[in-house]
Design an enzyme around this catalytic site. Structure first.
Site, mmCIF file in Angstrom:
data_model
loop_
_atom_site.group_PDB
_atom_site.id
_atom_site.type_symbol
_atom_site.label_atom_id
_atom_site.label_comp_id
_atom_site.label_asym_id
_atom_site.label_seq_id
_atom_site.Cartn_x
_atom_site.Cartn_y
_atom_site.Cartn_z
ATOM 1 C CG HIS A 84 -1.710 -1.039 1.600
ATOM 2 N ND1 HIS A 84 -1.286 -2.169 2.231
ATOM 3 C CD2 HIS A 84 -3.047 -1.205 1.413
ATOM 4 C CE1 HIS A 84 -2.298 -2.994 2.411
ATOM 5 N NE2 HIS A 84 -3.386 -2.445 1.925
ATOM 6 C CG ASP A 101 1.839 -0.908 3.349
ATOM 7 O OD1 ASP A 101 1.075 -0.526 4.242
ATOM 8 O OD2 ASP A 101 1.525 -1.749 2.475
ATOM 9 C CG ASP A 123 -8.721 -10.717 7.232
ATOM 10 O OD1 ASP A 123 -8.454 -11.876 6.893
ATOM 11 O OD2 ASP A 123 -8.492 -9.726 6.517
HETATM 12 C C1 XLS Z 1 -7.496 -6.665 4.330
HETATM 13 C C2 XLS Z 1 -7.010 -6.886 2.981
HETATM 14 C C3 XLS Z 1 -5.855 -5.978 2.573
HETATM 15 C C4 XLS Z 1 -5.717 -5.988 1.075
HETATM 16 C C5 XLS Z 1 -4.923 -4.860 0.536
HETATM 17 O O1 XLS Z 1 -8.203 -7.476 4.906
HETATM 18 O O2 XLS Z 1 -6.679 -8.220 2.847
HETATM 19 O O3 XLS Z 1 -4.693 -6.356 3.208
HETATM 20 O O4 XLS Z 1 -5.150 -7.175 0.628
HETATM 21 O O5 XLS Z 1 -5.485 -3.645 0.844
HETATM 22 NI NI NI Z 2 -7.507 -9.542 4.471
#
Ligand code: XLS
Ligand code: NI
Ligand code: NI
Length: 435
Positions: A99, A102, A305
């Site tokens: 990103h 990052d 997640d």
């Molecule tokens: C979040 C997403 C993120 C995307 C990129 O849950 O997985 O990491 O892959 O923005």
């Molecule tokens: Ni994710």
């Protein structure tokens, strides 16, 4: 400065090795179905989990020991570039993803952020030239900052839309500069908290509007990465518009984005949507829209997640079956959108965790190839649908029948011969390919 000097480049040593810093299954040059494992798997490292994740959680402070902290944010950012390419080298991973936030500090203004990005991407470009590493995809983080409280393109605030558009433009400029093969949109807060104050149609029209602007701008600057949308049903939004593969395909079709957009599917997002990962991959493949994957795994006992490194060989085998059936992922790849657990806080855990993920995918690839070689599932499906290979079945498929003619047929044949699936036996025989 070298950050991992005590670890040498990770090599394939086979299952007999006791060296933790060796691949036991991933042998990059081994040829399977006519391609090397390296070509099949197209592994990528995620900058956010690898370089910026600190091990903190809602209940505790950072745990990760990282030696690349500098005395200013820009110094840290430069150090991270060096350390990141070192990790790519050690692991023999060819691709990476990031990103915008990052890689560079956001500074005090958008202008400052952009100039930081220019400086850091110069550094990244130089490292890419030195090492031959490639950008699988980049994306814009349009969800962390408070301005994105109500989404980015789907925000109720037009100035936020404009800010997001500026980030996407910069993202595409960076993609061009670094030769990005794909460009990802994950709709972090593109969803809603409450329908009481939300105009769903308005918000989704605006998301499509931003996507079209991205396509137009890419054409203008002569850079056309494969655009990818990454579905996720919830988190951080209560409801996200790109809920799952099927919902996102409906969006892509509704807004006529089919030629330019495919899907980047993530294992843990499938779990959150109440699907298996292979379900999501299969849906995408049926639409010819399987573009790339974010490799990780969730925890069935947790509802969020967790982005764990993939270590489940059943899952990776089913995933690789889909990828092989898709004819591969290129220009997409397998991006480790995965983070080390809070208790795995040492620098070397970054290497060990990726070895675990890469080995697990390699095992999945080998098992999937063997299943395909034996036509195990192919034969099973062939037999299961055999009634469409003859007589009335063929006529149905050729659209030669209608309700009246089929009624006539059914009246004469009203007790179809049913066959058992023997599903338990199938699952048991499948185990032989994995273990
Ligand atoms: C979040 C997403 C993120 C995307 C990129 O849950 O997985 O990491 O892959 O923005
Ligand atoms: Ni994710
Ligand atoms: Ni992801």
């Amino acid at each position: 400065m070298a950050y991992f000097s005590s670890i040498s480049n990770v090599q394939y040593e086979g299952t007999k090795t006791s060296n933790l810093f060796a691949f036991r299954h991933y042998n990059p040059d081994e040829v399977i179905e006519g391609k090397t494992m390296r070509e099949h798997l197209r592994f990528a490292l995620a900058y956010w989990h690898t370089m910026t994740q600190d091990g903190s959680d809602p209940f505790g402070s950072p745990t990760n020991i990282r030696t690349w902290e500098g005395s200013t944010p820009m110094e840290t950012a430069h150090n991270r570039v060096e350390a990141f390419f070192e990790i790519l080298e050690k692991l023999g991973v060819d691709y990476f993803c990031f990103h915008d936030v990052d890689i560079a500090p956001t500074g005090d203004s958008l202008e400052q952020f952009f100039s930081n990005l220019d400086e850091i991407t110069d550094h990244i470009k130089q490292k890419m030239e030195e090492t031959g590493k490639k950008l699988l995809w980049n994306t814009a983080n349009m969800f962390s900052h408070p301005r994105f409280n109500n989404g980015a393109a789907s925000s109720n605030n037009a100035e936020v839309f404009a800010y997001a558009a500026a980030q996407v433009k910069k993202g595409l400029d960076i993609s061009k500069k670094l030769g990005g093969e794909n460009y990802v949109f994950w709709g972090g807060r593109e969803g809603y908290e409450s329908l009481l104050n939300t105009n769903m149609k308005f918000e989704q029209d605006n998301i499509a509007r931003l996507f079209k602007m991205a396509v137009t701008y890419g054409e203008k600057i002569g850079h056309k990465p494969q655009f990818l949308i990454e579905p996720k049903p919830k988190e951080p939004s209560k409801h996200q518009y790109d809920f799952d593969a099927a919902t996102t395909m409906a969006f892509i079709q509704k807004y006529d984005l089919e030629g330019d957009f495919k899907l980047n599917l993530e294992a843990n997002h499938a779990t959150l949507a109440g699907h298996t990962f292979e379900h999501e991959l299969n849906v995408a493949r049926d639409y010819d829209a399987l573009g790339s994957i974010d490799a990780n795994q969730g925890d069935m006992l947790l509802g969020w997640d967790t982005d764990e490194f993939p270590t489940n060989i059943y899952d990776t085998t089913f995933t690789m079956l889909e990828i092989l059936a898709n004819g591969g992922l290129a220009p997409g790849g397998i991006n480790f959108d995965a983070k080390v657990r809070r208790s795995s806080f040492e620098m070397e855990d970054l290497i060990l965790a990726h070895i675990a993920g890469m080995d697990t995918y390699a095992r999945g690839l080998k098992a999937a190839a063997k299943i395909r070689e034996d036509k195990f599932l192919e034969n099973l499906k062939e037999e299961r649908y055999a009634s469409y290979k003859e007589g009335i079945g063929i006529r149905i498929l050729e659209d030669k029948e209608d309700l009246e003619s089929l009624t006539e047929y059914a009246l004469k044949n009203d007790s179809p011969t049913l066959e058992s699936s023997h599903l338990e036996s199938v699952k048991s025989r499948l185990n032989d390919y994995l273990i």
